[in-house]
Structure formats: structure tokens, C-alpha cells
Design an enzyme around this catalytic site. Structure first.
Site, PDB file in Angstrom:
ATOM      1  N   MET A  17       7.043  -1.429  -3.718  1.00 11.84           N
ATOM      2  CA  MET A  17       8.323  -1.147  -3.070  1.00 11.84           C
ATOM      3  C   MET A  17       9.226  -2.375  -2.978  1.00 11.84           C
ATOM      4  O   MET A  17      10.419  -2.287  -3.266  1.00 11.84           O
ATOM      5  CB  MET A  17       8.095  -0.570  -1.666  1.00 11.84           C
ATOM      6  CG  MET A  17       7.589   0.851  -1.681  1.00 11.84           C
ATOM      7  SD  MET A  17       8.652   1.995  -2.579  1.00 11.84           S
ATOM      8  CE  MET A  17       9.999   2.229  -1.437  1.00 11.84           C
ATOM      9  N   ASP A  36       6.738 -13.476  -1.604  1.00 12.22           N
ATOM     10  CA  ASP A  36       5.370 -12.964  -1.505  1.00 12.22           C
ATOM     11  C   ASP A  36       4.474 -14.155  -1.176  1.00 12.22           C
ATOM     12  O   ASP A  36       4.973 -15.270  -0.948  1.00 12.22           O
ATOM     13  CB  ASP A  36       4.936 -12.230  -2.788  1.00 12.22           C
ATOM     14  CG  ASP A  36       3.911 -11.115  -2.483  1.00 12.22           C
ATOM     15  OD1 ASP A  36       2.884 -11.418  -1.842  1.00 12.22           O
ATOM     16  OD2 ASP A  36       4.139  -9.961  -2.869  1.00 12.22           O
ATOM     17  N   GLU A  96       0.533  -1.914   3.899  1.00 15.53           N
ATOM     18  CA  GLU A  96       0.619  -1.062   5.100  1.00 15.53           C
ATOM     19  C   GLU A  96      -0.521  -1.367   6.084  1.00 15.53           C
ATOM     20  O   GLU A  96      -1.372  -0.515   6.376  1.00 15.53           O
ATOM     21  CB  GLU A  96       0.596   0.413   4.651  1.00 15.53           C
ATOM     22  CG  GLU A  96       0.781   1.467   5.740  1.00 15.53           C
ATOM     23  CD  GLU A  96       2.213   1.607   6.244  1.00 15.53           C
ATOM     24  OE1 GLU A  96       3.030   0.693   6.025  1.00 15.53           O
ATOM     25  OE2 GLU A  96       2.496   2.626   6.872  1.00 15.53           O
ATOM     26  N   LYS A 101       1.117  -7.273   8.879  1.00 11.58           N
ATOM     27  CA  LYS A 101       2.566  -7.280   9.158  1.00 11.58           C
ATOM     28  C   LYS A 101       2.859  -8.124  10.406  1.00 11.58           C
ATOM     29  O   LYS A 101       3.763  -8.968  10.397  1.00 11.58           O
ATOM     30  CB  LYS A 101       3.098  -5.849   9.342  1.00 11.58           C
ATOM     31  CG  LYS A 101       3.164  -5.040   8.027  1.00 11.58           C
ATOM     32  CD  LYS A 101       3.731  -3.651   8.267  1.00 11.58           C
ATOM     33  CE  LYS A 101       3.629  -2.700   7.087  1.00 11.58           C
ATOM     34  NZ  LYS A 101       4.521  -2.945   5.965  1.00 11.58           N
ATOM     35  N   HIS A 146      12.983   2.936   6.087  1.00 12.14           N
ATOM     36  CA  HIS A 146      11.969   3.510   5.204  1.00 12.14           C
ATOM     37  C   HIS A 146      12.604   4.070   3.934  1.00 12.14           C
ATOM     38  O   HIS A 146      13.150   5.175   3.939  1.00 12.14           O
ATOM     39  CB  HIS A 146      11.180   4.594   5.970  1.00 12.14           C
ATOM     40  CG  HIS A 146      10.053   5.152   5.168  1.00 12.14           C
ATOM     41  ND1 HIS A 146       9.566   6.422   5.348  1.00 12.14           N
ATOM     42  CD2 HIS A 146       9.318   4.618   4.165  1.00 12.14           C
ATOM     43  CE1 HIS A 146       8.581   6.631   4.495  1.00 12.14           C
ATOM     44  NE2 HIS A 146       8.419   5.552   3.764  1.00 12.14           N
ATOM     45  N   ASN A 197       7.311  11.577   5.319  1.00  6.47           N
ATOM     46  CA  ASN A 197       5.929  11.281   4.935  1.00  6.47           C
ATOM     47  C   ASN A 197       4.932  12.143   5.683  1.00  6.47           C
ATOM     48  O   ASN A 197       3.856  12.434   5.168  1.00  6.47           O
ATOM     49  CB  ASN A 197       5.608   9.819   5.240  1.00  6.47           C
ATOM     50  CG  ASN A 197       5.601   8.980   3.989  1.00  6.47           C
ATOM     51  OD1 ASN A 197       5.746   9.505   2.897  1.00  6.47           O
ATOM     52  ND2 ASN A 197       5.430   7.696   4.158  1.00  6.47           N
TER      53      ASN A 197
HETATM   54  P1  NAD Z   1       1.811  -2.974  -2.571  1.00  2.00           P
HETATM   55  O1  NAD Z   1       0.349  -2.888  -2.355  1.00  2.00           O
HETATM   56  O2  NAD Z   1       2.355  -2.618  -3.891  1.00  2.00           O
HETATM   57  O3  NAD Z   1       2.322  -4.445  -2.234  1.00  2.00           O
HETATM   58  C1  NAD Z   1       1.976  -5.070  -1.060  1.00  2.00           C
HETATM   59  C2  NAD Z   1       2.423  -6.534  -1.102  1.00  2.00           C
HETATM   60  O4  NAD Z   1       1.967  -7.131   0.118  1.00  2.00           O
HETATM   61  C3  NAD Z   1       1.794  -7.324  -2.257  1.00  2.00           C
HETATM   62  O5  NAD Z   1       2.832  -7.898  -3.007  1.00  2.00           O
HETATM   63  C4  NAD Z   1       0.903  -8.338  -1.580  1.00  2.00           C
HETATM   64  O6  NAD Z   1       0.889  -9.608  -2.214  1.00  2.00           O
HETATM   65  C5  NAD Z   1       1.505  -8.425  -0.187  1.00  2.00           C
HETATM   66  N1  NAD Z   1       0.497  -8.795   0.810  1.00  2.00           N
HETATM   67  C6  NAD Z   1      -0.786  -8.390   0.872  1.00  2.00           C
HETATM   68  N2  NAD Z   1      -1.389  -8.930   1.943  1.00  2.00           N
HETATM   69  C7  NAD Z   1      -0.461  -9.682   2.571  1.00  2.00           C
HETATM   70  C8  NAD Z   1      -0.481 -10.479   3.735  1.00  2.00           C
HETATM   71  N3  NAD Z   1      -1.584 -10.591   4.478  1.00  2.00           N
HETATM   72  N4  NAD Z   1       0.659 -11.106   4.108  1.00  2.00           N
HETATM   73  C9  NAD Z   1       1.791 -10.990   3.368  1.00  2.00           C
HETATM   74  N5  NAD Z   1       1.859 -10.249   2.242  1.00  2.00           N
HETATM   75  C10 NAD Z   1       0.752  -9.603   1.850  1.00  2.00           C
HETATM   76  O7  NAD Z   1       2.470  -2.104  -1.412  1.00  2.00           O
HETATM   77  P2  NAD Z   1       3.797  -1.197  -1.476  1.00  2.00           P
HETATM   78  O8  NAD Z   1       3.443   0.110  -2.050  1.00  2.00           O
HETATM   79  O9  NAD Z   1       4.923  -1.982  -2.036  1.00  2.00           O
HETATM   80  O10 NAD Z   1       4.034  -0.957   0.081  1.00  2.00           O
HETATM   81  C11 NAD Z   1       4.715  -1.911   0.866  1.00  2.00           C
HETATM   82  C12 NAD Z   1       5.182  -1.230   2.143  1.00  2.00           C
HETATM   83  O11 NAD Z   1       6.089  -0.162   1.804  1.00  2.00           O
HETATM   84  C13 NAD Z   1       4.045  -0.586   2.939  1.00  2.00           C
HETATM   85  O12 NAD Z   1       4.340  -0.688   4.301  1.00  2.00           O
HETATM   86  C14 NAD Z   1       4.089   0.864   2.452  1.00  2.00           C
HETATM   87  O13 NAD Z   1       3.526   1.762   3.372  1.00  2.00           O
HETATM   88  C15 NAD Z   1       5.581   1.075   2.308  1.00  2.00           C
HETATM   89  N6  NAD Z   1       5.996   2.129   1.394  1.00  2.00           N
HETATM   90  C16 NAD Z   1       5.318   2.346   0.231  1.00  2.00           C
HETATM   91  C17 NAD Z   1       5.764   3.346  -0.624  1.00  2.00           C
HETATM   92  C18 NAD Z   1       5.060   3.622  -1.932  1.00  2.00           C
HETATM   93  O14 NAD Z   1       5.325   4.661  -2.550  1.00  2.00           O
HETATM   94  N7  NAD Z   1       4.197   2.746  -2.409  1.00  2.00           N
HETATM   95  C19 NAD Z   1       6.893   4.118  -0.302  1.00  2.00           C
HETATM   96  C20 NAD Z   1       7.579   3.842   0.893  1.00  2.00           C
HETATM   97  C21 NAD Z   1       7.115   2.851   1.738  1.00  2.00           C
END
Ligand code: NAD
Length: 295
Positions: A17, A36, A96, A101, A146, A197
Site C-alpha cells: 500500500m 521504510d 498491520e 505501529k 483507509h 473491510n
Molecule cells: P506490506 O506487508 O506490503 O508492507 C508492510 C511494510 O511495513 C513493509 O514495507 C515493511 O518493511 C514495513 N515494516 C515491517 N515491520 C516494520 C516495523 N516494525 N516498523 C516499521 N516498518 C515495518 O503491508 P501493506 O499491505 O502495504 O499494508 C500496510 C498497511 O495498509 C497495513 O496497516 C494494512 O492493513 C493496510 N492496508 C492494506 C491493504 C492491502 O490490500 N494490502 C489495503 C488497505 C490497507
């Protein structure tokens, strides 16, 4: 209401995202610093750079042209937190996990510009609980934002207030999201997985449950739950791969944990085969293997 001018956005997290939100903003002409973790080896901005390169593999690529790419500055939390000072809006989009976070919020808080809005792209964690990790001085400018996946196509953005959020913050964000990004904004309450969601995850889980019960194949279920019922392209299992199986599991966990008495609780579990894929690191499109392409 004073006009909210967004000159520069910080996006925290260059995953599925975060990278796409940064690309979407750059395509709208908004400069972004995309953060990141610092890479363990080589270029310390390597995680972000790899994520940006990965966008080119998506069809059609979400980032249009060199001029747009130049609007995204790669950064990491160890070396570049001072760059948050020049950002009017900070969008957090890391994995997530409440603990990850909140740890990050404690780390960034001293560097956030006075007057900036901070917003989490969480899929459904409690925004109020996230706010508690911020110092009181920042809490009234924090909320949920969101976006849906893929953000360049999905018009919907849910914005979610906490008990501390100033009303003007939601008004300013809504105006900006509508006018700059052409989004359709709804204001959701801070309930587990908010609105879309809560419905969407339930429908994925119910379809998975009935796949096993009826002995159907994944592609048969996707054929039934895709364009035939008005979804443009993706359906149950393809959606799971696009979302990320680990992220889906976290979102399901939010329902399991917070809605123990919900009448649909029997559906709130992932099939064992899907948990096994996650354990193997087959997380869907982002790892090149998931429901459809096995490792
Ligand atoms: P992802 O797994 O693709 O990416 C997560 C990122 O977090 C990675 O780049 C990683 O390096 C980083 N990360 C991991 N541990 C960490 C830490 N301890 N501290 C800082 N950074 C850290 O996840 P995503 O799918 O991009 O989801 C990100 C957020 O967006 C989440 O809250 C998710 O619920 C939300 N979201 C996801 C979607 C989806 O379809 N994937 C849609 C809407 C919202």
C-alpha cells in the site's frame, strides 16, 4: 475552515500500500518522501528502492513517467527522520501490527512538524488505541485514512476520527482527498475493520468456508465471485493474493479478537492451508507466490 495546503507528504512503509499510495500521490503532482526500515546491507534506502522498482511489474504500472518518479524521495527511519519536518501530512502504512505501529509513532513523534496531520492506513485496528502512542500535543491531529487496494483505481477512502481528533482535521482531509485525488470519502466509526473491510473480509472468509464445504476449486470460486457479481476483475482468491495473505490474516485476527460474540464468528478463521502458506512465506503477489503460484 482554514485551507489545508499539502505541499509534501511523508508515507511511512513502502509495502503493497505505501509504495502505491506514494505513486498515486506523485501522479497527482504531490511530492512524497517514502520511508521504510533501513536495509541491513548495501544501500540503506534499498527497501524503498526495491519497492519502487516492483511497481513497474504491476499492470498497468502505477507510476507514470520519470518526472513523476522524481517526486518520490526514498528514505529510512535511521537516517532521515528530520525530513518529516517539511511534511504537512504523514500517512503511516506499515504492517498491520498494533505493536509495530505504536513503536514507530513513538519514534517519529519528536520529528513531526507542528500543524501536520498524521493518519494511519490501518485496515481496521483501533484508531483510538493507535492515538495513545502519540504525545498529547499530536493526538488531536491524528486519524485513520483507509485507502483501498489498488489505490489508483479504488475511489473509496474511509477517514476515521478518534475521541481526540479535531473536527477540522477530518474536514481538511476530506476536502484534500476529494479535490486532489478525486476520492469518494466516507467517515467511518472506529469499529473493528471499519465499514468496507468488515463486509469485504467477511465475504472473503465466507467464500473460503463454502469452497471447502462444496468441494470447489479456487478458480471456480473466483469465476463466481468476480465480474459475474459486479467486481471488475479480482475475486476471492485473487483478491487475497493481491492484498497479501499475512495482511489478510491480521485483518481476520482483528475480527477474531474484537468480535468474539458476533453471530458470524464461526467464519472468522483462516483455512489451515492458507495459514500454512503464510508460514512458508508465500504471502501472495508481493512475494511472487501465494494461493495461485505456489513456491
Ligand atoms: P506490506 O506487508 O506490503 O508492507 C508492510 C511494510 O511495513 C513493509 O514495507 C515493511 O518493511 C514495513 N515494516 C515491517 N515491520 C516494520 C516495523 N516494525 N516498523 C516499521 N516498518 C515495518 O503491508 P501493506 O499491505 O502495504 O499494508 C500496510 C498497511 O495498509 C497495513 O496497516 C494494512 O492493513 C493496510 N492496508 C492494506 C491493504 C492491502 O490490500 N494490502 C489495503 C488497505 C490497507
Amino acid at each position: 475552515m482554514s485551507k489545508f495546503v499539502v505541499k509534501h507528504v511523508a508515507v511511512l512503509g513502502a509495502g503493497v500500500m505505501g509504495a502505491q499510495i506514494a505513486a498515486h500521490l506523485a501522479n497527482a503532482g504531490v511530492p512524497v518522501t517514502l520511508f521504510d526500515l533501513a536495509a541491513a546491507e548495501g544501500d540503506r534506502n534499498g527497501i524503498v528502492k526495491k519497492a519502487l522498482a516492483g511497481l513497474k511489474k504491476l499492470e498497468p504500472a502505477p507510476l507514470a513517467g520519470a518526472a513523476r518518479i522524481a517526486l518520490i524521495t526514498p528514505a529510512n527511519y535511521d537516517d532521515h527522520l528530520d525530513q518529516l519536518r517539511s511534511c504537512d501530512l504523514v500517512i503511516e502504512a506499515i504492517a498491520e501490527r498494533m505493536d509495530w505501529k505504536t513503536a514507530l509513532y513513538e519514534r517519529i513523534a519528536p520529528h513531526v512538524a507542528p500543524g501536520a496531520i498524521i493518519a494511519s492506513n490501518t485496515s481496521g485496528l483501533s484508531i483510538d488505541a493507535l492515538a495513545n502512542a502519540l504525545p498529547e500535543s499530536l493526538r488531536d491531529r491524528f486519524c485513520g485514512i483507509h485507502f483501498f487496494n489498488p489505490p489508483r483505481y479504488m475511489r473509496l477512502v474511509e477517514i476515521i476520527a478518534t475521541s481526540h481528533t479535531q473536527a477540522s482535521v477530518l474536514d481538511q482531509l476530506e476536502t484534500w482527498l476529494t479535490s486532489t485525488l478525486g476520492k469518494g470519502v466516507i467517515r467511518a466509526l472506529d469499529t473493528p475493520n471499519f465499514v468496507a473491510n468488515r463486509i469485504g473480509v467477511f465475504s472473503i472468509l465466507a467464500a473460503m468456508h463454502h469452497t471447502a464445504r462444496l468441494g470447489l476449486a479456487f478458480d471456480e470460486v473466483d469465476a463466481l465471485t468476480g465480474p459475474k457479481i459486479g467486481r471488475p476483475k479480482s475475486a476471492t482468491y485473487r483478491t487475497a493474493d493481491v492484498v497479501g495473505l499475512d495482511t489478510l490474516a491480521h485483518v481476520v485476527g482483528t475480527m477474531e479478537k474484537n468480535l468474539p460474540d458476533d453471530p458470524w464468528h464461526r467464519y472468522f478463521s483462516l483455512p489451515a492451508w492458507l495459514s500454512a502458506l503464510i508460514s512458508k512465506g508465500a504471502l501472495g503477489q508481493k512475494t511472487g507466490a501465494g494461493v495461485y503460484r505456489k513456491q
